[in-house]
Design a protein around this motif. Structure first.
Motif, mmCIF file in Angstrom:
data_model
loop_
_atom_site.group_PDB
_atom_site.id
_atom_site.type_symbol
_atom_site.label_atom_id
_atom_site.label_comp_id
_atom_site.label_asym_id
_atom_site.label_seq_id
_atom_site.Cartn_x
_atom_site.Cartn_y
_atom_site.Cartn_z
ATOM 1 N N GLU A 9 0.825 -1.214 0.000
ATOM 2 C CA GLU A 9 0.000 0.000 0.000
ATOM 3 C C GLU A 9 0.857 1.262 0.000
ATOM 4 O OE1 GLU A 9 -3.346 -2.615 0.467
ATOM 5 O OE2 GLU A 9 -1.255 -2.731 1.045
ATOM 6 N N LEU A 10 2.085 1.138 0.488
ATOM 7 C CA LEU A 10 2.953 2.320 0.588
ATOM 8 C C LEU A 10 3.859 2.503 -0.621
ATOM 9 C CD1 LEU A 10 3.827 2.087 4.369
ATOM 10 C CD2 LEU A 10 2.695 3.988 3.256
ATOM 11 N N TYR A 11 3.701 1.663 -1.638
ATOM 12 C CA TYR A 11 4.578 1.719 -2.810
ATOM 13 C C TYR A 11 4.658 3.121 -3.397
ATOM 14 C CZ TYR A 11 6.250 1.013 -7.558
ATOM 15 O OH TYR A 11 6.939 1.110 -8.736
ATOM 16 N N THR A 153 -2.946 -8.250 6.550
ATOM 17 C CA THR A 153 -2.203 -7.658 7.670
ATOM 18 C C THR A 153 -1.039 -6.834 7.143
ATOM 19 O OG1 THR A 153 -2.696 -9.629 8.968
ATOM 20 C CG2 THR A 153 -0.992 -8.159 9.826
ATOM 21 N N TYR A 154 -0.930 -5.622 7.601
ATOM 22 C CA TYR A 154 0.217 -4.778 7.249
ATOM 23 C C TYR A 154 1.172 -4.764 8.418
ATOM 24 C CZ TYR A 154 2.237 -1.516 3.951
ATOM 25 O OH TYR A 154 3.038 -0.961 2.983
ATOM 26 N N MET A 155 2.457 -4.845 8.128
ATOM 27 C CA MET A 155 3.435 -4.822 9.215
ATOM 28 C C MET A 155 4.384 -3.643 9.049
ATOM 29 S SD MET A 155 5.887 -7.936 10.514
ATOM 30 C CE MET A 155 6.855 -7.806 12.031
ATOM 31 N N LEU A 156 4.559 -2.916 10.133
ATOM 32 C CA LEU A 156 5.522 -1.817 10.176
ATOM 33 C C LEU A 156 6.444 -2.043 11.367
ATOM 34 C CD1 LEU A 156 3.127 1.289 9.807
ATOM 35 C CD2 LEU A 156 4.458 0.208 7.994
ATOM 36 N N ALA A 157 7.612 -1.435 11.339
ATOM 37 C CA ALA A 157 8.466 -1.434 12.523
ATOM 38 C C ALA A 157 8.850 0.009 12.805
ATOM 39 C CB ALA A 157 9.709 -2.287 12.292
ATOM 40 N N PHE A 158 8.824 0.358 14.063
ATOM 41 C CA PHE A 158 9.216 1.704 14.477
ATOM 42 C C PHE A 158 10.270 1.518 15.555
ATOM 43 C CE2 PHE A 158 9.272 6.048 14.609
ATOM 44 C CZ PHE A 158 8.777 6.651 15.751
ATOM 45 N N GLN A 159 11.513 1.800 15.223
ATOM 46 C CA GLN A 159 12.644 1.392 16.045
ATOM 47 C C GLN A 159 13.568 2.559 16.358
ATOM 48 O OE1 GLN A 159 13.455 -2.391 16.485
ATOM 49 N NE2 GLN A 159 11.237 -2.168 16.325
ATOM 50 N N GLY A 160 14.069 2.571 17.579
ATOM 51 C CA GLY A 160 15.020 3.617 17.965
ATOM 52 C C GLY A 160 14.781 4.029 19.395
ATOM 53 N N LEU A 211 -1.378 -4.157 11.540
ATOM 54 C CA LEU A 211 -2.612 -3.383 11.385
ATOM 55 C C LEU A 211 -3.292 -3.767 10.084
ATOM 56 C CD1 LEU A 211 -1.480 -0.133 9.764
ATOM 57 C CD2 LEU A 211 0.102 -1.213 11.345
ATOM 58 N N PRO A 212 -4.552 -3.358 9.932
ATOM 59 C CA PRO A 212 -5.237 -3.681 8.675
ATOM 60 C C PRO A 212 -4.534 -2.978 7.508
ATOM 61 C CG PRO A 212 -6.782 -2.855 10.342
ATOM 62 C CD PRO A 212 -5.404 -2.633 10.878
ATOM 63 N N ALA A 213 -4.382 -3.685 6.406
ATOM 64 C CA ALA A 213 -3.673 -3.134 5.249
ATOM 65 C C ALA A 213 -4.276 -1.813 4.784
ATOM 66 C CB ALA A 213 -3.663 -4.157 4.117
ATOM 67 N N SER A 214 -5.603 -1.697 4.905
ATOM 68 C CA SER A 214 -6.266 -0.478 4.433
ATOM 69 C C SER A 214 -5.856 0.752 5.244
ATOM 70 C CB SER A 214 -7.786 -0.663 4.528
ATOM 71 O OG SER A 214 -8.132 -0.958 5.873
ATOM 72 N N GLN A 215 -5.285 0.558 6.416
ATOM 73 C CA GLN A 215 -4.918 1.675 7.298
ATOM 74 C C GLN A 215 -3.426 1.997 7.246
ATOM 75 O OE1 GLN A 215 -7.363 3.296 9.293
ATOM 76 N NE2 GLN A 215 -8.591 2.122 7.834
ATOM 77 N N ALA A 216 -2.713 1.339 6.357
ATOM 78 C CA ALA A 216 -1.245 1.460 6.353
ATOM 79 C C ALA A 216 -0.767 2.894 6.150
ATOM 80 C CB ALA A 216 -0.653 0.551 5.285
ATOM 81 N N ILE A 217 -1.283 3.546 5.113
ATOM 82 C CA ILE A 217 -0.798 4.897 4.796
ATOM 83 C C ILE A 217 -1.088 5.835 5.950
ATOM 84 C CG2 ILE A 217 -1.046 6.868 3.226
ATOM 85 C CD1 ILE A 217 -1.664 4.815 1.004
ATOM 86 N N TRP A 220 1.295 5.120 8.863
ATOM 87 C CA TRP A 220 2.648 5.504 8.435
ATOM 88 C C TRP A 220 2.841 7.017 8.544
ATOM 89 C CZ3 TRP A 220 6.992 2.891 6.749
ATOM 90 C CH2 TRP A 220 7.916 3.589 5.940
ATOM 91 N N GLU A 221 1.907 7.741 7.949
ATOM 92 C CA GLU A 221 2.039 9.203 7.952
ATOM 93 C C GLU A 221 1.882 9.769 9.351
ATOM 94 O OE1 GLU A 221 -0.648 10.357 4.743
ATOM 95 O OE2 GLU A 221 1.114 10.558 3.431
ATOM 96 N N ALA A 222 1.009 9.157 10.159
ATOM 97 C CA ALA A 222 0.805 9.645 11.527
ATOM 98 C C ALA A 222 2.085 9.513 12.343
ATOM 99 C CB ALA A 222 -0.331 8.869 12.188
ATOM 100 N N ILE A 223 2.778 8.391 12.181
ATOM 101 C CA ILE A 223 4.009 8.185 12.955
ATOM 102 C C ILE A 223 5.106 9.138 12.498
ATOM 103 C CG2 ILE A 223 5.832 6.523 13.540
ATOM 104 C CD1 ILE A 223 3.674 4.307 13.264
ATOM 105 N N LEU A 224 5.243 9.304 11.192
ATOM 106 C CA LEU A 224 6.280 10.215 10.687
ATOM 107 C C LEU A 224 6.026 11.641 11.159
ATOM 108 C CD1 LEU A 224 6.853 9.012 7.007
ATOM 109 C CD2 LEU A 224 8.399 8.762 8.954
ATOM 110 N N LYS A 225 4.765 12.033 11.161
ATOM 111 C CA LYS A 225 4.423 13.384 11.589
ATOM 112 C C LYS A 225 4.711 13.542 13.077
ATOM 113 C CE LYS A 225 1.158 16.917 10.361
ATOM 114 N NZ LYS A 225 0.688 17.589 11.572
#
Lengths: 376, 126
Positions: A9-11, A153-160, A211-217, A220-225
């Motif tokens: 979805e983030l391509y 299922t969408y998978m992200l990692a937020f590390q640091g 998370l659900p694939a439909s919510q990926a973008i 993603w954008e919420a975390i970056l912001k």
């Protein structure tokens, strides 16, 4: 790309933000962004980085025999896990070779009234089809339902080090209270329902998000912001590799494989010999007899970059090969891991790595090269 | 893509520039950009004589190694030792501080066969 590669979805997001897309495990994934792999590695160690790892697979095992079945097919004794625990484990063949490495989450089965656990298995992208077939093939005689939920299922990692404080800005619950190697279900991140594990593959604190694939973008954008002030960046696969490499975390196909066992790879912490599981007898035999090969860390003594498959020599004789090797951005050294005879595994043993047909001096060093944050 | 208008180029993405009695040599901006972060360089030995097209060294990025090719027939009379500890300078300043080697003009052959800046620009599609 001429192959039939899948896109997450983030391509488009990756493309729009300068992501350099490459084929990986049947997907087009960003190997880096304009920031470059060294910067992306450093920002993860110093602040936090966000990884699109949707290519990874997820399986669910539910049913009255779920615990017995999963305990039979993974190396770790999952009966020792509490609800909401997450643990690293392996699937092994009967001869002790590895099918895959994975993370097992023991979660309350709300579909069954929450009385028993179901198992959520996070598996490698490259092994997904193989794993699903292998798991299903061994389910005979167990009252279980095995479901491949990777697509939805969408998978992200937020590390640091700053990941927990940043992600906390998006949730009502205090995620800092979530212990390492445990999970929390139904966290609302921004407005997205997420299964969170305080796990990761970088050697830093942080989370993996399902998370659900439909919510990926959206997620993603919420975390970056949320992490803009701290300089949070999206991180590509090149940095993902150098991060796990420094922490000496195994990568399937390199440090473990169908012909490299968890015993040889030094992964006994993920093997529970006091229970039955597929491969147990072979692994126990290896452990007791001491395996002939051992996975070591090494540091280049003369100048050169060791890379996977390069031959390793001892006193002029070829004795093994490099499983992973690269420049380590955090230690600033040229390092590697290699599978060599156990007798040569002592620290400071002098080896030679054959780089473009020339032997270049190296020496065995202690692992890990970078001690994970949660182990200090 | 940055180009040095005073330089001539090779199809293998290197540049050569005449400075007094030497030819200075390095990697183009296009090359450093496609390699991304350069983490290692193997420089040619000072005093080595090469033929055009010979492999004279290697640059390594995070993911891959790339050969450096001699742009001319000539003798290497200096190499940029600073790159040993800071190979990333090739990324940040490929035509200046990121120079890789210097060839003696005396006895060098092949300057005229190198690509002009325009021809190189065409090659990389600009």
């Amino acid at each position: 790309m001429t192959e039939n590669l899948k896109r997450t979805e983030l391509y488009q997001w990756h493309l729009d933000h300068g992501g350099r897309m490459v084929p990986f495990a049947g997907y087009e994934m960003p190997v880096q962004y304009p920031t470059g792999p060294v910067f992306e590695h450093e920002v993860t160690r110093n602040a936090a980085g966000l990884f699109d790892i949707d290519h990874m697979g997820q399986l669910e095992v539910r049913g009255p025999d779920a615990e017995a079945f999963v305990n039979h097919i993974v190396t770790y004794d999952i009966t020792q896990m509490k609800l909401l625990d997450a643990h690293y484990a392996l699937f092994c063949y009967a001869d002790g070779g590895c099918v895959d490495d994975l993370f097992v989450y023991k979660l309350p089965d709300l579909q069954a009234g929450g009385q028993r656990a179901y198992y959520f298995l996070a598996i490698n992208a490259a092994n997904r089809e193989k794993d699903v077939a292998w798991v299903k093939n061994h389910a005979g005689g167990f009252d279980v339902e095995v479901k491949d939920i990777s697509e939805e299922t969408y998978m992200l990692a937020f590390q640091g080090p700053k990941a927990p404080e940043i992600i906390n800005r998006l949730t009502k619950s205090d995620l800092n209270q979530v212990a390492r190697f445990t999970a929390v279900q139904d966290v609302i991140l921004g407005e997205v329902p997420v299964l969170l594990g305080r796990t990761g593959y970088t050697g830093e604190d942080g989370f993996e998000l399902f998370l659900p694939a439909s919510q990926a973008i959206r997620a993603w954008e919420a975390i970056l912001k949320a992490g803009e002030a701290e300089g949070v960046k999206p991180i590509g696969l090149a940095a993902r590799d150098s991060l796990r490499f420094e922490a000496c975390m195994p990568l399937y196909g390199h440090e473990i494989s169908a012909t490299i066992s968890p015993v040889e790879a030094g992964l006994n912490f993920a093997v529970s010999y006091n229970k039955e599981f597929i491969g147990r007898d072979a692994l126990l035999k290896q452990k007791l007899e001491k395996p002939p090969r051992s996975l070591v860390g090494f540091e280049m003594v003369e100048r050169g970059v060791a890379r996977e498959h390069y031959p390793v020599r001892f006193q002029g004789q070829e004795v093994g090969w490099v499983t992973s090797g690269m420049f380590s951005p955090t230690t600033k050294k040229y390092l590697g891991m290699a599978l060599i005879p156990r007798e040569l595994a002592a620290r400071d043993t002098e080896l030679e790595i054959v780089i473009r047909e020339k032997p270049v001096k190296a020496k065995v060093v202690k692992k890990p090269f970078y001690v994970p944050a949660y182990r200090r | 893509m940055n180009m040095d208008p005073n330089a001539r180029y090779t199809p293998t993405h290197e540049w050569v520039r005449q400075e007094d009695d030497v030819f200075v040599y390095g990697m183009t901006d296009h090359a450093q950009e496609s390699m991304s972060d350069i983490v290692f360089i193997e420089l040619p030995e000072v005093g080595s004589k090469f033929k055009k097209g010979d492999s004279i060294g290697t640059v390594e990025s995070v993911k891959a190694a790339s050969d450096l090719y001699s742009p001319l027939d000539g003798e290497v009379i200096a190499v940029n030792e600073a790159l040993v500890d800071a190979p990333e300078v090739i990324n940040s300043d490929p035509y200046g501080a990121g120079w890789i080697a210097k060839f003696n003009i005396a006895g060098a052959v092949g300057w005229d066969d190198l690509l002009s800046a325009d021809k190189y620009a065409e090659l990389i599609g600009e």
